[in-house]
Design a protein around this motif. Structure first.
Motif, PDB file in Angstrom:
ATOM      1  N   TYR A  60     -12.768   7.044   4.664  1.00 33.27           N
ATOM      2  CA  TYR A  60     -12.656   5.601   4.464  1.00 33.27           C
ATOM      3  C   TYR A  60     -11.523   5.311   3.493  1.00 33.27           C
ATOM      4  O   TYR A  60     -11.287   6.051   2.538  1.00 33.27           O
ATOM      5  CB  TYR A  60     -13.959   5.026   3.902  1.00 33.27           C
ATOM      6  CG  TYR A  60     -15.192   5.383   4.688  1.00 33.27           C
ATOM      7  CD1 TYR A  60     -15.554   4.654   5.816  1.00 33.27           C
ATOM      8  CD2 TYR A  60     -16.003   6.442   4.296  1.00 33.27           C
ATOM      9  CE1 TYR A  60     -16.687   4.985   6.535  1.00 33.27           C
ATOM     10  CE2 TYR A  60     -17.137   6.771   5.007  1.00 33.27           C
ATOM     11  CZ  TYR A  60     -17.478   6.039   6.132  1.00 33.27           C
ATOM     12  OH  TYR A  60     -18.608   6.360   6.850  1.00 33.27           O
ATOM     13  N   TYR A  61     -10.842   4.192   3.735  1.00 31.60           N
ATOM     14  CA  TYR A  61      -9.780   3.741   2.851  1.00 31.60           C
ATOM     15  C   TYR A  61      -9.940   2.260   2.558  1.00 31.60           C
ATOM     16  O   TYR A  61     -10.355   1.478   3.412  1.00 31.60           O
ATOM     17  CB  TYR A  61      -8.406   3.948   3.472  1.00 31.60           C
ATOM     18  CG  TYR A  61      -8.016   5.392   3.677  1.00 31.60           C
ATOM     19  CD1 TYR A  61      -7.562   6.161   2.617  1.00 31.60           C
ATOM     20  CD2 TYR A  61      -8.087   5.977   4.935  1.00 31.60           C
ATOM     21  CE1 TYR A  61      -7.201   7.484   2.797  1.00 31.60           C
ATOM     22  CE2 TYR A  61      -7.728   7.295   5.127  1.00 31.60           C
ATOM     23  CZ  TYR A  61      -7.286   8.044   4.059  1.00 31.60           C
ATOM     24  OH  TYR A  61      -6.923   9.355   4.235  1.00 31.60           O
ATOM     25  N   ALA A  62      -9.577   1.894   1.342  1.00 32.45           N
ATOM     26  CA  ALA A  62      -9.451   0.482   1.042  1.00 32.45           C
ATOM     27  C   ALA A  62      -8.291  -0.100   1.841  1.00 32.45           C
ATOM     28  O   ALA A  62      -7.292   0.579   2.094  1.00 32.45           O
ATOM     29  CB  ALA A  62      -9.213   0.275  -0.452  1.00 32.45           C
ATOM     30  N   ASP A  63      -8.427  -1.353   2.230  1.00 32.69           N
ATOM     31  CA  ASP A  63      -7.363  -1.988   3.002  1.00 32.69           C
ATOM     32  C   ASP A  63      -6.025  -1.959   2.269  1.00 32.69           C
ATOM     33  O   ASP A  63      -4.963  -1.863   2.892  1.00 32.69           O
ATOM     34  CB  ASP A  63      -7.734  -3.434   3.322  1.00 32.69           C
ATOM     35  CG  ASP A  63      -8.842  -3.543   4.344  1.00 32.69           C
ATOM     36  OD1 ASP A  63      -9.467  -4.617   4.432  1.00 32.69           O
ATOM     37  OD2 ASP A  63      -9.095  -2.558   5.069  1.00 32.69           O
ATOM     38  N   SER A  64      -6.070  -2.024   0.962  1.00 29.31           N
ATOM     39  CA  SER A  64      -4.854  -2.089   0.178  1.00 29.31           C
ATOM     40  C   SER A  64      -4.034  -0.803   0.209  1.00 29.31           C
ATOM     41  O   SER A  64      -2.854  -0.820  -0.132  1.00 29.31           O
ATOM     42  CB  SER A  64      -5.185  -2.447  -1.278  1.00 29.31           C
ATOM     43  OG  SER A  64      -6.038  -1.479  -1.857  1.00 29.31           O
ATOM     44  N   VAL A  65      -4.647   0.304   0.610  1.00 29.29           N
ATOM     45  CA  VAL A  65      -3.936   1.580   0.595  1.00 29.29           C
ATOM     46  C   VAL A  65      -3.807   2.211   1.968  1.00 29.29           C
ATOM     47  O   VAL A  65      -3.165   3.265   2.095  1.00 29.29           O
ATOM     48  CB  VAL A  65      -4.595   2.584  -0.375  1.00 29.29           C
ATOM     49  CG1 VAL A  65      -4.735   1.980  -1.765  1.00 29.29           C
ATOM     50  CG2 VAL A  65      -5.957   3.035   0.150  1.00 29.29           C
ATOM     51  N   LYS A  66      -4.363   1.608   2.984  1.00 29.94           N
ATOM     52  CA  LYS A  66      -4.274   2.164   4.330  1.00 29.94           C
ATOM     53  C   LYS A  66      -2.818   2.309   4.753  1.00 29.94           C
ATOM     54  O   LYS A  66      -2.012   1.408   4.572  1.00 29.94           O
ATOM     55  CB  LYS A  66      -5.018   1.282   5.327  1.00 29.94           C
ATOM     56  CG  LYS A  66      -6.522   1.377   5.238  1.00 29.94           C
ATOM     57  CD  LYS A  66      -7.196   0.492   6.277  1.00 29.94           C
ATOM     58  CE  LYS A  66      -8.702   0.605   6.192  1.00 29.94           C
ATOM     59  NZ  LYS A  66      -9.377  -0.292   7.162  1.00 29.94           N
ATOM     60  N   GLY A  67      -2.516   3.451   5.311  1.00 29.00           N
ATOM     61  CA  GLY A  67      -1.164   3.731   5.743  1.00 29.00           C
ATOM     62  C   GLY A  67      -0.272   4.280   4.659  1.00 29.00           C
ATOM     63  O   GLY A  67       0.843   4.730   4.954  1.00 29.00           O
ATOM     64  N   ARG A  68      -0.732   4.252   3.422  1.00 28.45           N
ATOM     65  CA  ARG A  68       0.059   4.758   2.301  1.00 28.45           C
ATOM     66  C   ARG A  68      -0.585   5.956   1.620  1.00 28.45           C
ATOM     67  O   ARG A  68       0.111   6.875   1.194  1.00 28.45           O
ATOM     68  CB  ARG A  68       0.286   3.657   1.264  1.00 28.45           C
ATOM     69  CG  ARG A  68       1.049   2.456   1.804  1.00 28.45           C
ATOM     70  CD  ARG A  68       1.449   1.501   0.682  1.00 28.45           C
ATOM     71  NE  ARG A  68       0.284   0.956  -0.022  1.00 28.45           N
ATOM     72  CZ  ARG A  68       0.043   1.125  -1.322  1.00 28.45           C
ATOM     73  NH1 ARG A  68       0.892   1.824  -2.074  1.00 28.45           N
ATOM     74  NH2 ARG A  68      -1.029   0.585  -1.878  1.00 28.45           N
ATOM     75  N   PHE A  69      -1.897   5.927   1.496  1.00 25.98           N
ATOM     76  CA  PHE A  69      -2.622   6.997   0.822  1.00 25.98           C
ATOM     77  C   PHE A  69      -3.390   7.822   1.845  1.00 25.98           C
ATOM     78  O   PHE A  69      -3.813   7.313   2.887  1.00 25.98           O
ATOM     79  CB  PHE A  69      -3.634   6.435  -0.180  1.00 25.98           C
ATOM     80  CG  PHE A  69      -3.047   5.747  -1.376  1.00 25.98           C
ATOM     81  CD1 PHE A  69      -1.694   5.488  -1.487  1.00 25.98           C
ATOM     82  CD2 PHE A  69      -3.884   5.351  -2.414  1.00 25.98           C
ATOM     83  CE1 PHE A  69      -1.165   4.847  -2.594  1.00 25.98           C
ATOM     84  CE2 PHE A  69      -3.377   4.714  -3.524  1.00 25.98           C
ATOM     85  CZ  PHE A  69      -2.020   4.463  -3.618  1.00 25.98           C
ATOM     86  N   SER A  70      -3.607   9.078   1.525  1.00 27.99           N
ATOM     87  CA  SER A  70      -4.454   9.924   2.356  1.00 27.99           C
ATOM     88  C   SER A  70      -5.315  10.816   1.475  1.00 27.99           C
ATOM     89  O   SER A  70      -4.834  11.397   0.502  1.00 27.99           O
ATOM     90  CB  SER A  70      -3.622  10.757   3.334  1.00 27.99           C
ATOM     91  OG  SER A  70      -2.754  11.638   2.647  1.00 27.99           O
TER      92      SER A  70
END
Length: 123
Positions: free
Chosen positions: A59-69
């Motif tokens: 799961y990822y917060a919307d604010s970091v999706k596509g940037r964090f893994s």
């Protein structure tokens, strides 16, 4: 008790990358769901990412999706957070946390916490 120690924080220019690491000891790391949370001055601790013990759920917060893994290496009792395209709003103390059972996005669900590592992103 499981002990968690974060590392890898630092100062980076906007657009840069950092890789955070969390070393777990004193428990059965492979049985814990793990999460990353962050807290900036004057703000509540917020969810960043979480991963189940089997790697089956992420799961990822919307604010970091596509940037964090988020990823984990159970054999070496480590949790990672690869942070790319960092922004000034990412500046915060980053904490890793663990809990038994399933991964969640709620901070108070987690049982064990590290001391945090500071991430500062300059403009």
């Amino acid at each position: 008790q499981v002990q968690l120690v974060e590392s890898g924080g630092g100062l980076v220019q906007a657009g840069g990358s950092l890789r955070l690491s969390c070393l777990a000891s004193g428990g059965t790391f492979g049985s814990y769901a793990m999460g990353w949370f962050r807290q900036a001055p004057g703000k509540e601790r917020e969810f960043v990412a979480a991963i189940s013990w089997t790697n089956g759920r992420i799961y990822y917060a919307d604010s970091v999706k596509g940037r964090f893994s988020i990823s984990r290496d159970n054999a070496n009792n480590r949790l990672f957070l690869q942070m790319n395209s960092l922004e000034p709003d990412d500046t915060a103390v980053y904490y890793c946390a663990g809990r038994r059972l399933v991964a969640t996005m709620t901070a108070h669900d987690y049982e064990r916490w590290g001391q945090g590592t500071q991430v500062t992103v300059s403009s």
